[in-house]
Scaffold this motif. Structure first.
Motif, PDB file in Angstrom:
ATOM      1  N   LYS A  54      -4.431  10.345  -2.199  1.00  0.00           N
ATOM      2  CA  LYS A  54      -3.996   9.746  -3.461  1.00  0.00           C
ATOM      3  C   LYS A  54      -5.038   8.723  -3.926  1.00  0.00           C
ATOM      4  CE  LYS A  54      -0.069  11.994  -3.248  1.00  0.00           C
ATOM      5  NZ  LYS A  54       1.226  11.343  -3.051  1.00  0.00           N
ATOM      6  N   ILE A  55      -5.013   8.391  -5.216  1.00  0.00           N
ATOM      7  CA  ILE A  55      -6.007   7.486  -5.789  1.00  0.00           C
ATOM      8  C   ILE A  55      -5.681   6.021  -5.502  1.00  0.00           C
ATOM      9  CG2 ILE A  55      -7.079   6.696  -7.950  1.00  0.00           C
ATOM     10  CD1 ILE A  55      -6.728   9.525  -9.027  1.00  0.00           C
ATOM     11  N   VAL A  56      -4.412   5.657  -5.581  1.00  0.00           N
ATOM     12  CA  VAL A  56      -4.014   4.281  -5.285  1.00  0.00           C
ATOM     13  C   VAL A  56      -2.771   4.266  -4.409  1.00  0.00           C
ATOM     14  CG1 VAL A  56      -4.962   3.377  -7.458  1.00  0.00           C
ATOM     15  CG2 VAL A  56      -2.553   3.996  -7.331  1.00  0.00           C
ATOM     16  N   GLY A  57      -2.593   3.153  -3.716  1.00  0.00           N
ATOM     17  CA  GLY A  57      -1.370   2.909  -2.970  1.00  0.00           C
ATOM     18  C   GLY A  57      -0.667   1.723  -3.599  1.00  0.00           C
ATOM     19  N   ALA A  58       0.649   1.800  -3.752  1.00  0.00           N
ATOM     20  CA  ALA A  58       1.408   0.729  -4.394  1.00  0.00           C
ATOM     21  C   ALA A  58       2.835   0.725  -3.878  1.00  0.00           C
ATOM     22  CB  ALA A  58       1.376   0.894  -5.917  1.00  0.00           C
ATOM     23  N   VAL A  59       3.570  -0.332  -4.203  1.00  0.00           N
ATOM     24  CA  VAL A  59       4.961  -0.501  -3.772  1.00  0.00           C
ATOM     25  C   VAL A  59       5.899  -0.149  -4.921  1.00  0.00           C
ATOM     26  CG1 VAL A  59       6.693  -2.198  -3.045  1.00  0.00           C
ATOM     27  CG2 VAL A  59       4.392  -2.237  -2.041  1.00  0.00           C
ATOM     28  N   MET A  60       6.964   0.566  -4.601  1.00  0.00           N
ATOM     29  CA  MET A  60       7.907   0.995  -5.632  1.00  0.00           C
ATOM     30  C   MET A  60       8.707  -0.169  -6.214  1.00  0.00           C
ATOM     31  SD  MET A  60       9.519   4.681  -4.548  1.00  0.00           S
ATOM     32  CE  MET A  60       9.725   4.347  -2.795  1.00  0.00           C
ATOM     33  N   GLU A  61       9.038  -0.027  -7.494  1.00  0.00           N
ATOM     34  CA  GLU A  61       9.860  -1.000  -8.207  1.00  0.00           C
ATOM     35  C   GLU A  61      11.054  -0.267  -8.834  1.00  0.00           C
ATOM     36  OE1 GLU A  61       9.566  -4.003 -12.032  1.00  0.00           O
ATOM     37  OE2 GLU A  61       7.703  -3.494 -10.981  1.00  0.00           O
TER      38      GLU A  61
ATOM     39  N   MET B   3       4.695   0.286   1.914  1.00  0.00           N
ATOM     40  CA  MET B   3       5.947  -0.340   2.304  1.00  0.00           C
ATOM     41  C   MET B   3       6.120  -1.681   1.581  1.00  0.00           C
ATOM     42  SD  MET B   3       7.586   1.772   4.104  1.00  0.00           S
ATOM     43  CE  MET B   3       6.891   2.970   2.943  1.00  0.00           C
ATOM     44  N   PRO B   4       7.370  -2.091   1.325  1.00  0.00           N
ATOM     45  CA  PRO B   4       7.626  -3.275   0.490  1.00  0.00           C
ATOM     46  C   PRO B   4       7.075  -4.586   1.027  1.00  0.00           C
ATOM     47  CG  PRO B   4       9.666  -2.475   1.510  1.00  0.00           C
ATOM     48  CD  PRO B   4       8.633  -1.420   1.719  1.00  0.00           C
ATOM     49  N   ARG B   5       6.787  -4.664   2.301  1.00  0.00           N
ATOM     50  CA  ARG B   5       6.253  -5.929   2.833  1.00  0.00           C
ATOM     51  C   ARG B   5       4.866  -6.239   2.266  1.00  0.00           C
ATOM     52  NH1 ARG B   5       5.854  -2.248   7.000  1.00  0.00           N
ATOM     53  NH2 ARG B   5       3.802  -1.890   7.926  1.00  0.00           N
ATOM     54  N   TYR B   6       4.194  -5.228   1.718  1.00  0.00           N
ATOM     55  CA  TYR B   6       2.855  -5.448   1.163  1.00  0.00           C
ATOM     56  C   TYR B   6       2.869  -5.886  -0.294  1.00  0.00           C
ATOM     57  CZ  TYR B   6       1.099  -3.288   5.430  1.00  0.00           C
ATOM     58  OH  TYR B   6       0.807  -3.016   6.744  1.00  0.00           O
TER      59      TYR B   6
ATOM     60  N   PRO C 128      16.006   1.222   5.504  1.00  0.00           N
ATOM     61  CA  PRO C 128      16.668  -0.092   5.490  1.00  0.00           C
ATOM     62  C   PRO C 128      15.932  -1.113   6.350  1.00  0.00           C
ATOM     63  CG  PRO C 128      18.286   1.664   5.726  1.00  0.00           C
ATOM     64  CD  PRO C 128      16.942   2.304   5.852  1.00  0.00           C
ATOM     65  N   ARG C 129      15.397  -0.671   7.476  1.00  0.00           N
ATOM     66  CA  ARG C 129      14.671  -1.561   8.382  1.00  0.00           C
ATOM     67  C   ARG C 129      13.411  -2.106   7.715  1.00  0.00           C
ATOM     68  NH1 ARG C 129      14.371  -5.516  11.875  1.00  0.00           N
ATOM     69  NH2 ARG C 129      12.651  -5.344  13.367  1.00  0.00           N
ATOM     70  N   GLU C 130      12.697  -1.251   6.979  1.00  0.00           N
ATOM     71  CA  GLU C 130      11.467  -1.679   6.312  1.00  0.00           C
ATOM     72  C   GLU C 130      11.756  -2.697   5.211  1.00  0.00           C
ATOM     73  OE1 GLU C 130       8.829   2.378   7.093  1.00  0.00           O
ATOM     74  OE2 GLU C 130      10.238   2.263   5.405  1.00  0.00           O
ATOM     75  N   LEU C 131      12.866  -2.530   4.522  1.00  0.00           N
ATOM     76  CA  LEU C 131      13.247  -3.519   3.512  1.00  0.00           C
ATOM     77  C   LEU C 131      13.604  -4.841   4.185  1.00  0.00           C
ATOM     78  CD1 LEU C 131      13.914  -4.342   0.603  1.00  0.00           C
ATOM     79  CD2 LEU C 131      16.218  -3.424   0.962  1.00  0.00           C
ATOM     80  N   GLN C 132      14.301  -4.780   5.303  1.00  0.00           N
ATOM     81  CA  GLN C 132      14.685  -5.993   6.017  1.00  0.00           C
ATOM     82  C   GLN C 132      13.461  -6.741   6.526  1.00  0.00           C
ATOM     83  OE1 GLN C 132      17.759  -6.985   5.925  1.00  0.00           O
ATOM     84  NE2 GLN C 132      17.392  -8.868   7.071  1.00  0.00           N
ATOM     85  N   ILE C 133      12.479  -6.006   7.036  1.00  0.00           N
ATOM     86  CA  ILE C 133      11.237  -6.624   7.502  1.00  0.00           C
ATOM     87  C   ILE C 133      10.548  -7.332   6.345  1.00  0.00           C
ATOM     88  CG2 ILE C 133       8.888  -6.127   8.302  1.00  0.00           C
ATOM     89  CD1 ILE C 133      10.097  -3.923  10.059  1.00  0.00           C
TER      90      ILE C 133
END
Length: 330
Positions: free
Chosen positions: A131-138, A210-213, A239-244
């Motif tokens: 992929k061209i870019v990596g980003a976090v979902m909104e 992942m959302p932590r970034y 759910p674990r990744e969101l909690q982190i």
């Protein structure tokens, strides 16, 4: 120790220089484990005084800092744009392929209103899988916004505040031209300006980080169930990744109205910003006054979101677009 250089790019004007300085200090402080870091700042006439303060931060850490001025930004765009009340400098990031040295083939773009709290070594090495870019979902973006840029309900929408970019592929595929052509096709006017342009142009070419970034501070009050209700594609996050992300964010993004430089804000993560601001040449800068009552109301809405999510949905539908219009007038 990894000898690879991490390339980072910001985009700023004088109005955001203080926040850029805070973000830059946190970035360099938390990434001492990188042998080399090169930071590029895309600017629209950033003053010599502010450039000097930013250089002071970079020199403190012995890191490379380069300013790239785009005074001819409007000429480069070639048509009139409506940025929805934001300064035209929001478009600067679209030109990183042209402005950064050809030797830079991967770059991490950061918004100025971010604070880095952990080493970004794992993020920097992230495999974008072509992929061209990596980003976090909104997932909280309005569905009408997605529809306006050609995204369906099952298409993810990403925040552009943190972009891990394959700049080599960006250049080879002439992404900059495609971005400008897309915006022109929309009459130079979109709800979230350059963020909508990136989502609309690069549909299917964005890798999910992942959302932590890129943790949006108001997401502390959203449950996993609510976020997946708002956007089905958010199930790619566990759910674990969101909690982190909530407990140990790598990059905090002060997106939304509850910003730590506004007097009276009760942002749960405000101390991270205050800590790093105090280490910069802008230490002691006064907070923006005049919004204390609004800050209290906004924080109450945060808690209402945690207790009864439909409340926020109703408020967002009724007031969201009105706030955008008021931002334009301001």
């Amino acid at each position: 120790m990894d000898r690879e250089c991490m390339n980072v790019v910001y985009a700023s004007n004088d109005g955001y220089a203080r926040h850029l300085g805070t973000s830059l200090y946190s970035l360099l402080d938390r990434n001492r484990d990188f042998a080399e870091i090169a930071v590029y700042v895309l600017t629209l006439g950033l003053s010599e005084e502010n450039q000097g303060k930013l250089r002071e931060i970079a020199e403190h850490f012995g890191r490379k800092l380069v300013f790239l001025n785009l005074d001819d930004l409007r000429e480069r765009i070639g048509y009139e744009v409506d940025t929805g009340g934001f300064d035209i400098s929001v478009m600067l990031r679209l030109f990183m392929g042209d402005m950064l040295p050809e030797s830079v083939e991967r770059v991490l773009y950061l918004d100025c209103d971010t604070v880095v709290l952990q080493s970004l070594k794992h993020l920097w090495k992230e495999n974008l899988e072509g992929k061209i870019v990596g980003a976090v979902m909104e997932p909280t973006i309005y569905q009408a916004v997605k529809e306006s840029i050609g995204l369906g309900e099952d298409d993810p929408y990403y925040n552009s505040g943190v972009l891990l970019t394959d700049l080599k592929q960006w250049r080879e595929q002439e992404v900059q031209k495609k971005l400008l052509d897309f915006w022109k096709s929309k009459g130079g006017k979109l709800f979230a300006s350059d963020q909508d342009v990136i989502n609309g142009t690069l549909k299917g070419q964005i890798y999910t980080l992942m959302p932590r970034y890129n943790f949006f501070t108001n997401y502390r009050y959203f449950s996993y169930r609510e976020l997946t209700h708002l956007g089905k594609t958010y199930k790619a996050v566990t759910p674990r990744e969101l909690q982190i992300a909530k407990q140990h964010p790598s990059i905090i993004h002060y997106m939304g109205d509850e910003r730590p430089w506004i007097a009276g804000n009760l942002n749960h993560y405000r101390r991270a910003y205050e800590l790093y601001l105090a280490k910069t040449p802008w230490a002691g800068a006064p907070k923006q006054e005049g919004k204390r009552a609004y800050m209290l109301a906004y924080h109450m809405l945060d808690y209402a979101t945690a207790v009864c999510p439909p409340v926020r949905r109703i408020v967002s539908r009724k007031l969201g677009m009105k706030l955008v219009e008021s931002r334009k007038k301001a």
